[in-house]
Design an enzyme around this catalytic site. Structure first.
Site, mmCIF file in Angstrom:
data_model
loop_
_atom_site.group_PDB
_atom_site.id
_atom_site.type_symbol
_atom_site.label_atom_id
_atom_site.label_comp_id
_atom_site.label_asym_id
_atom_site.label_seq_id
_atom_site.Cartn_x
_atom_site.Cartn_y
_atom_site.Cartn_z
ATOM 1 N N SER A 100 0.095 2.752 6.599
ATOM 2 C CA SER A 100 0.013 3.517 7.838
ATOM 3 C C SER A 100 1.325 3.467 8.615
ATOM 4 C CB SER A 100 -1.123 2.978 8.712
ATOM 5 O OG SER A 100 -1.135 3.611 9.973
ATOM 6 N N GLU A 156 -6.660 -0.482 4.195
ATOM 7 C CA GLU A 156 -6.884 0.906 4.561
ATOM 8 C C GLU A 156 -7.652 1.694 3.513
ATOM 9 O OE1 GLU A 156 -4.069 0.559 1.874
ATOM 10 O OE2 GLU A 156 -3.055 0.345 3.802
ATOM 11 N N ASP A 161 -1.229 16.409 4.279
ATOM 12 C CA ASP A 161 -1.267 16.011 2.875
ATOM 13 C C ASP A 161 -2.269 14.898 2.636
ATOM 14 O OD1 ASP A 161 0.637 17.839 2.131
ATOM 15 O OD2 ASP A 161 2.308 16.432 2.187
ATOM 16 N N THR A 206 0.280 -2.543 9.470
ATOM 17 C CA THR A 206 1.669 -2.862 9.113
ATOM 18 C C THR A 206 1.969 -2.510 7.659
ATOM 19 O OG1 THR A 206 1.023 -5.149 8.599
ATOM 20 C CG2 THR A 206 1.864 -4.717 10.811
ATOM 21 N N ALA A 207 1.044 -1.787 7.019
ATOM 22 C CA ALA A 207 1.231 -1.428 5.612
ATOM 23 C C ALA A 207 1.530 0.065 5.492
ATOM 24 C CB ALA A 207 -0.007 -1.831 4.812
ATOM 25 N N ASP A 246 2.297 -9.686 -0.423
ATOM 26 C CA ASP A 246 1.175 -9.196 0.376
ATOM 27 C C ASP A 246 0.070 -8.600 -0.487
ATOM 28 O OD1 ASP A 246 2.139 -9.941 2.875
ATOM 29 O OD2 ASP A 246 3.272 -8.087 3.133
ATOM 30 N N GLY A 247 0.447 -7.915 -1.559
ATOM 31 C CA GLY A 247 -0.559 -7.338 -2.444
ATOM 32 C C GLY A 247 -1.435 -8.398 -3.093
#
Length: 262
Positions: free
Chosen positions: A168, A122, A154, A165-166, A54-55
């Protein structure tokens, strides 16, 4: 047909890339091969095949311009990929049929101190902890100019449906369908039990005013720090990323499959 190939050299061996290039050539396609994102400025193709996790897909898609992207998973989960590494032959066949359809994903445009940047997944803000300092970060939020609350945590994650879906999701956020027209605010380790993820329209503009020094991370890439009182504005970018997929409902099938693997 012109087809670009972008691969992660740490996950994909040279023989796999060579075999794929030769297979496409036999089908009459011209290919370009890339292994670094900065090389994608030379991309001129009808679509971009991305071999990696995915990255890798994330990095390639952000730098592919308007070229449609299709991922082949050589990583772990593969939320953003359409085929598995065992399905390369099927992936190639799909390029020469009417099986694939374009689906567009929204992006974030972030603005800080007059500088704009873009995120597919994000924007994350983290409390900057220095020597002999601690505590939590406080961030004031406004949506379309109206006060929307103060978060003591934080950190804070503002994600697109793609990014839901990552990171978050790991922080307790909900999953957004890719075409739902919303963004998601997710506090990280909130100090208050009243702070919960908030979904807002992607036609709205979010402003976050920092009450602490924060580290800024966009799609996993550090982008410097804020000072106390800095404002970051987040809105929907005019540009979208195009993914090629077999079916629109495939998102829910994939979600059920991938979530069960976690």
């Amino acid at each position: 047909m012109k087809i670009g190939i972008f691969f992660n050299g740490a996950q994909v061996d040279a023989a796999t890339v060579t075999n794929l290039t030769e297979t496409l050539a036999k089908r009459g396609a011209k290919t370009q091969t890339f292994s670094r994102t900065e090389e994608l400025s030379a991309l001129s193709a009808d679509c971009l095949l991305v071999l990696g996790g995915d990255g890798t897909v994330l990095r390639a898609a952000k730098n592919a311009g308007e070229v449609p992207v299709m991922g082949i998973n050589f990583g772990t989960l593969g939320f953003l990929t359409e085929f598995d590494r065992t399905e390369i032959a099927s992936a190639v066949d799909s390029l020469f049929t009417n099986e694939l359809k374009p689906y567009f994903r929204s992006m974030l445009e972030t603005e800080r101190n007059g500088n704009k940047s873009y995120c597919l997944n994000e924007l994350a803000l983290f409390h900057r902890i220095r020597e002999q300092s601690g505590g939590i970060a406080r961030m004031e939020m406004k949506i379309d100019g109206a006060f929307a609350g103060t978060v003591a945590a934080d950190g804070l994650i503002i994600s697109t449906p793609t990014g839901s879906t990552a990171y978050s999701l790991s922080a307790g956020g909900c999953v957004l369908a890719p075409d739902c027209g919303t963004f998601l605010i997710t506090p990280v380790c909130s100090f208050s039990l009243n702070s919960r993820p908030v979904v807002f329209s992607d036609d709205s503009e979010l402003t976050v005013r920092t009450g602490s020094e924060m580290s800024v991370v966009e799609d996993g890439s550090p982008q410097g720090e804020t000072i106390i009182g800095d404002e970051i504005t987040v809105r929907k970018a005019s540009r979208k990323v195009c993914f090629l997929a077999r079916e629109k409902s495939g998102f829910y099938r994939k979600l059920a499959q991938k979530i069960s693997e976690l």
